[in-house]
Write an enzyme that holds these catalytic residues in place. Structure first.
Site, mmCIF file in Angstrom:
data_model
loop_
_atom_site.group_PDB
_atom_site.id
_atom_site.type_symbol
_atom_site.label_atom_id
_atom_site.label_comp_id
_atom_site.label_asym_id
_atom_site.label_seq_id
_atom_site.Cartn_x
_atom_site.Cartn_y
_atom_site.Cartn_z
ATOM 1 C CB CYS A 121 -0.602 0.366 1.184
ATOM 2 S SG CYS A 121 -0.297 0.028 2.328
ATOM 3 C CG ASN A 161 4.204 -1.499 5.219
ATOM 4 O OD1 ASN A 161 5.178 -2.632 5.773
ATOM 5 N ND2 ASN A 161 3.283 -2.720 5.072
ATOM 6 C CB CYS A 206 -3.522 1.642 6.982
ATOM 7 S SG CYS A 206 -3.612 3.216 8.173
ATOM 8 N NE ARG A 207 -4.750 1.290 1.597
ATOM 9 C CZ ARG A 207 -4.376 2.405 0.859
ATOM 10 N NH1 ARG A 207 -5.306 2.325 -0.500
ATOM 11 N NH2 ARG A 207 -3.554 2.936 0.812
ATOM 12 C CB SER A 208 0.446 -3.633 3.132
ATOM 13 O OG SER A 208 1.476 -2.946 3.170
ATOM 14 C CG ASP A 239 -5.666 6.035 2.089
ATOM 15 O OD1 ASP A 239 -5.673 5.684 3.197
ATOM 16 O OD2 ASP A 239 -4.486 7.297 1.937
HETATM 17 P P1 4NP Z 1 -1.769 2.847 3.989
HETATM 18 O O1 4NP Z 1 -2.332 4.235 5.004
HETATM 19 O O2 4NP Z 1 -1.326 3.001 2.473
HETATM 20 O O3 4NP Z 1 -2.715 1.881 3.657
HETATM 21 O O4 4NP Z 1 -0.692 2.317 5.020
HETATM 22 C C1 4NP Z 1 -1.830 5.490 4.904
HETATM 23 C C2 4NP Z 1 -0.903 5.581 5.765
HETATM 24 C C3 4NP Z 1 -0.409 6.532 6.041
HETATM 25 C C4 4NP Z 1 -0.267 7.956 4.827
HETATM 26 C C5 4NP Z 1 -1.327 7.547 3.606
HETATM 27 C C6 4NP Z 1 -2.083 6.144 3.498
HETATM 28 N N1 4NP Z 1 0.543 8.697 4.712
HETATM 29 O O5 4NP Z 1 -0.099 10.035 4.312
HETATM 30 O O6 4NP Z 1 0.962 9.409 5.563
#
Ligand code: 4NP
Length: 160
Positions: free
Chosen positions: A13, A16, A18-20, A130
């Site tokens: 993702c 790294n 939340c989703r992955s 997201d």
């Molecule tokens: P992820 O979520 O891609 O599912 O881990 C996010 C975590 C942090 C950010 C964006 C999405 N960020 O912009 O910091």
């Protein structure tokens, strides 16, 4: 006896956190329950570097533990060039992740990259939204989609 053949899976993702990590934790549990942990190697990474070294987001951890998935040992890392040769299946949570991976990946290895939800059966979307900036229920939605796609992914790997 021939050497045991392993399948190496990488969930990707943006951050790294939340989703992955959720996908890694859910799929690791599915694989454990099926007794396939020696045959399937699982990791996750982010296309971005902002959260490298951090544990998963507290909201992601809380949602996951409510369904029995413990993400607490995970630490964020960024995708690296060696990931493309080391993983058989590189699974992007959304199209932006897919496009970023595609751009980084050697041409001859690009068929290893897929949208993770291409393995889902019940989902009406093909990207995992997201949840980072949204309301808390986004994390339950992530889990619903990830569980669906994890079932399909496990069947796909078994059929390989
Ligand atoms: P992820 O979520 O891609 O599912 O881990 C996010 C975590 C942090 C950010 C964006 C999405 N960020 O912009 O910091």
């Amino acid at each position: 006896m021939g050497q045991l053949e392993t399948t190496n899976v990488l969930f990707v993702c943006l951050g790294n956190i939340c989703r992955s990590p959720t996908a890694e934790g859910v799929f690791r549990e599915f694989v454990r329950v099926e007794g396939l942990h020696d045959e399937i190697v699982i990791d996750s990474a982010g296309t971005g570097a902002w959260h490298v070294g951090e544990p998963p987001d507290q909201r992601a951890q809380a949602a996951a533990i409510s369904r029995g998935y413990d993400l607490s040992a995970q630490r964020a890392r960024q995708v690296r060039s060696t990931d493309f040769e080391q993983h058989d299946l590189i699974l992007a949570m959304d199209r932006a992740n897919y496009d970023d991976l595609h751009a980084l990946c050697p041409i001859q290895l690009r068929d290893r990259i897929h949208l993770f939800l291409s393995f889902a059966r019940g989902a009406d979307v093909d990207e995992v939204p997201d949840p980072y900036y949204g309301a808390g229920d986004g994390f339950q939605r992530v889990l619903d989609l990830v569980e669906d796609a994890s079932r399909g992914l496990l069947d796909h790997i078994r059929a390989r």
